[in-house]
Scaffold this active site. Structure first.
Site, PDB file in Angstrom:
ATOM      1  N   LYS A  15      12.760   9.409  -2.000  1.00  0.00           N
ATOM      2  CA  LYS A  15      13.449   8.858  -2.428  1.00  0.00           C
ATOM      3  C   LYS A  15      14.841   8.807  -2.364  1.00  0.00           C
ATOM      4  CE  LYS A  15      10.871   6.750  -5.733  1.00  0.00           C
ATOM      5  NZ  LYS A  15      10.623   6.588  -7.169  1.00  0.00           N
ATOM      6  N   ASP A  43       7.620  12.708  -3.666  1.00  0.00           N
ATOM      7  CA  ASP A  43       8.268  11.469  -4.391  1.00  0.00           C
ATOM      8  C   ASP A  43       9.452  10.632  -4.277  1.00  0.00           C
ATOM      9  OD1 ASP A  43       7.262   8.752  -4.486  1.00  0.00           O
ATOM     10  OD2 ASP A  43       7.986   8.761  -6.326  1.00  0.00           O
ATOM     11  N   THR A  63       0.745  -1.504  -0.048  1.00  0.00           N
ATOM     12  CA  THR A  63       0.059  -0.033  -0.135  1.00  0.00           C
ATOM     13  C   THR A  63       1.369   1.392  -0.395  1.00  0.00           C
ATOM     14  OG1 THR A  63       0.491   0.361   2.210  1.00  0.00           O
ATOM     15  CG2 THR A  63      -1.901  -1.383   1.358  1.00  0.00           C
ATOM     16  N   LEU A  79      14.293  -2.145  -9.289  1.00  0.00           N
ATOM     17  CA  LEU A  79      15.865  -2.286  -9.704  1.00  0.00           C
ATOM     18  C   LEU A  79      17.032  -2.667  -8.781  1.00  0.00           C
ATOM     19  CD1 LEU A  79      16.820   1.252 -11.888  1.00  0.00           C
ATOM     20  CD2 LEU A  79      16.861  -1.158 -12.898  1.00  0.00           C
TER      21      LEU A  79
END
Length: 813
Positions: free
Chosen positions: A681, A677, A554, A612
């Site tokens: 990361k 986002d 989720t 990846l």
């Protein structure tokens, strides 16, 4: 001479008795046979119940006696022709009348003594003995029935009498020397004092009767016929993968039987072991099965022969500084327990002599505490020792094997397996012979522990992993497809059996201890219970399955906040949800520490680059001693898709709309275009590099006008893209004029991180990045001149699911 014993299930019905007779017919009379039989299955419990009801003054005992009579009458009518039934029924009635008179007397007195209970319990074996003997005669065999009370002499310890072996051996040897019968049927379990008072040898005593007879006559073999095909590597009711043990030593069988193996009664082994008489455990209902042969140690190479356990254990701990260097404390402790006739199952003592711990049956703990505290009342008053500490709701698991002492690392494998799965060990005991390693654990962990241990020592080719999945949408659905597709490969090539035992989405939650069928989960899930995150977590903990993994597919902040609950219970976490690892540094660090402390995996490879190997590569560099100088990356497949398609003549709004239509962006594209986002990361990569960094420490060089970000709805946002179309055209034209391409780049260098739109020159590795691919450049001490590059598809349900799949396999291996 050969001795055969048939248990309660083996004579539990007329059909079973006929099966017993068929087995005996196949034993051609090449000598004499002694056949020891138990009461019909369940009859002894009914007899005890009748006695207890009578002693309590409850007339219901008469109904129980009627049930016993009906059961045996039915067996007689099914076993014998009408012409032979009369004498059998007459014998039965005679015994049952005596039983009824006995119970009537107890009812009148209102008291059930141990002596009376022994007499009541004896009727089950006495009746079944006659039935089997008469059926053998009908088969044409030279058989008779002999009352064991005339052979086995005991003391007057009613309920669990001790055998007088010199007198017993003399009686048995004398009887069989004179007997002309080929087949002598004896009731098991029952015996008598020298004065002729009926006694019993303890529940399971029919095995003991057979062993006593076998040892007395130096039998060639003792066959114990039961309803299972021999001793098993574990209790098959708890460990479904348990397998029969073909050969086992006397010592191993004794250890396993003492620690809960129900196939053979513990005292049985000693008499036959002293005479080195083989014991063969066979299945009455599958007589062709090999069973288990108990004899001198075999050449078996495996370290562990079997595992077993005892439930309902309490630990008693006596401790205090006043015990150090003072002799006699242990003696007084055990004498106090002896006075209460309390059996000690396990003993362990600290080398400092500061404490001693013993394990007993939980039902005896209150008597034990009272007795021990009374014994040491003076020392407790003087503060030399503490009052006896009592812990309940515990169990013992035991690993047994003659060869363990010659195999290094057995203990390490045992405790390592338990530790990795969150099974806490409260106490440990290992005999000096190294045939048994026992561990006291919480009662709630028994099933999990036994399955784990069995998997470790007996199922090396196949390890079971239990998945609890949250999220069954695009990524979750693809993951389930991949799991179903790869089941055979995983089992055959990797030795893994991965089961989905829990599945939940925002509406429903489905759990099954034995696994959810992946071919029809879409039909099952909507019919399941309403989704409730706390309830889902509680049920996962209650199932307490081995090698458990929680998989979060989720993007829910609520789900991300629950990871600590799994990790601190030894349940691994695999997630593509970036929220936990990009939240407060303290929570990220807590999760990492919990995983380490509780031997669980916390894996989130897909947080950064979908499938990846971005994080794994970084971790390998750091673990091997390399130092990261900088990380430069294009980490958003959706943004890369947008800017790869935003070329001369294209409208920025149309490109964003196309990306959303293709499923490359979130439903609200601003989540992607704002760079949040990507910030998450690069934050995760920075933290994995060793930086202590928060989201607010990252510089976000926005390329979207503020009005686009502030639009009240997605539709309004698209309108603002039209309003600011010239702004986006200018960004593109500036890049084209310089011979460069637009890329949204994240960068981390020496403790500082930033994200933003950049113009990339043709010689840069990012320039030719096409489609929705991601790329990461690691510049390290070892890769200083030429960065290490990880490149490939960084978005999409398939590749993300495959990344999660890979992490699941890592948790198992």
């Amino acid at each position: 001479m050969q001795v055969l014993k048939f248990g309660g299930t083996s004579v539990g019905s007329s059909k079973a008795i006929e099966q017993v007779c068929q087995i005996l017919v196949k034993h051609k009379p090449a000598g004499k046979y002694a056949i020891v039989v138990s009461a019909m299955g369940g009859i002894t419990d009914k007899l005890i119940n009748a006695g207890q009801l009578a002693g309590a003054g409850q007339e219901e005992y008469k109904s129980v006696l009627q049930e016993i009579e009906t059961r045996h009458l039915d067996a007689i009518r099914e076993l014998f022709p009408i012409t032979a039934q009369s004498s059998q029924i007459s014998q039965l009635k005679k015994k049952l009348n005596a039983l009824e008179n006995l119970c009537d007397g107890i009812f009148q007195v209102g008291e059930l003594s141990a002596r009376s209970l022994d007499k009541i319990m004896s009727f089950g074996e006495l009746i079944s003995c006659v039935l089997v003997a008469e059926k053998l005669k009908q088969q044409g065999l030279n058989a008779n029935c002999k009352d064991s009370r005339q052979l086995i002499v005991t003391d007057g310890n009613f309920g669990h009498a001790a055998v007088n072996f010199p007198a017993t051996n003399h009686n048995i040897q004398a009887y069989f020397a004179e007997s002309a019968a080929d087949y002598t049927v004896l009731p098991g379990f029952v015996a008598a004092t020298a004065d002729g008072e009926t006694t019993t040898l303890g529940r399971g005593g029919s095995d003991y009767t057979a062993a006593i007879v076998a040892a007395a006559v130096n039998a060639s073999v003792l066959d114990i016929w039961t309803d299972v095909s021999g001793m098993m590597t574990a209790d098959p009711r708890i460990v479904s993968q348990a397998i029969p043990i073909a050969h086992i030593s006397y010592e191993e069988a004794m250890e396993l039987s003492h620690f809960g193996a129900k196939v053979i009664y513990p005292p049985t082994i000693q008499p036959v072991m002293d005479k080195r008489i083989p014991v063969w455990i066979k299945n009455t209902f599958a007589p062709e099965d090999y069973g288990t042969l108990i004899q001198d140690s075999s050449e078996r190479s495996m370290a562990v022969t079997g595992i077993s356990g005892i439930q309902q254990i309490a630990l008693l701990t006596l401790e205090g500084s006043g015990m150090v260097g003072i002799p006699g404390f242990s003696k007084r402790l055990f004498e106090a327990l002896l006075r209460e006739r309390i059996n000690v199952i396990l003993i362990t003592q600290s080398s400092s002599e500061h404490s001693i711990t013993v394990g007993i049956h939980e039902g005896e703990m209150l008597r034990a505490k009272a007795a021990v505290d009374e014994e040491f009342a003076t020392e407790i008053h003087e503060k030399k020792i503490e009052p006896l500490q009592v812990e309940k709701d515990l169990s013992i698991v035991a690993v047994v094997g003659d060869k363990m002492k010659n195999h290094h690392g057995t203990s390490g494998k045992l405790f390592g397996t338990l530790g990795r799965n969150g099974v806490n060990v409260r106490a440990i005991a290992q005999g000096s012979t190294e045939k048994n390693i026992s561990a006291v654990i919480n009662k709630a962990d028994v099933k999990k522990a036994l399955n784990l241990i069995h998997e470790t020592f007996f199922e090396k080719p196949l390890k079971q992993v239990n998945l609890f999945v949250a999220g069954a949408g695009n990524v979750g659905g693809k993951l389930l497809e991949q799991l179903q597709q790869q089941q055979t490969f995983l089992q055959e090539e990797l030795g893994l059996q991965i089961r989905v035992t829990g599945l939940a989405n925002s509406k429903n939650m489905l759990l099954s201890e034995y696994g959810i069928k992946l071919s029809d989960w879409k039909e099952q899930l909507p019919q399941a219970d309403a989704s409730d995150i706390p309830a889902y977590i509680a049920r996962i903990k209650a199932l307490n399955l081995r090698n458990s993994v929680f998989v979060d597919n989720t993007a829910s902040a609520e789900v991300a906040k629950t990871y600590h609950e799994f990790l601190q219970h030894g349940i691994s976490v695999v997630t593509c949800n970036k929220i936990a690892c990009s939240s407060d540094y303290q929570y990220y660090k807590e999760l990492k520490e919990l995983a380490k402390n509780y031997n669980a995996s916390f894996l989130f490879e897909t947080n950064v680059g979908a499938g990846l190997p971005v994080i794994n590569t970084l971790n390998d560099l750091i673990r091997s001693g390399d130092r990261v100088h900088s990380i430069e990356a294009v980490l958003s497949g959706s943004l890369n898709f947008v800017f790869n398609n935003f070329v001369n003549g294209a409208n920025f709004r149309d490109v964003v709309q196309a990306a959303q239509d293709e499923g490359y962006t979130e439903p609200d594209p601003r989540i992607d275009l704002s760079g949040v986002d990507v910030m998450r990361k690069i934050l995760i990569l920075a933290r994995e590099s060793g930086a202590r960094m928060e989201m607010e420490d990252i510089t976000n060089n926005l390329f979207l006008p503020q009005a686009c970000l502030d639009a009240p709805s997605v539709a309004d946002f698209y309108d603002q893209l039209d309003v600011h179309a010239d702004h986006f055209k200018q960004l593109l034209s500036n890049a084209v004029a310089a011979g460069k391409r637009l890329k949204f780049v994240a960068r981390y260098e020496e403790g500082k991180a930033s994200v933003g739109l950049q113009c990339i020159a043709p010689e840069h590795p990012f320039y030719n990045l096409e489609g929705k691919d991601n790329i990461v450049l690691y510049t390290t001490s070892r890769y200083r001149e030429q960065p290490l590059i990880v490149k490939g598809a960084g978005a999409g349900a398939d590749v993300t699911a495959s990344g999660i799949f890979a992490d699941i396999i890592r948790t198992a291996r």
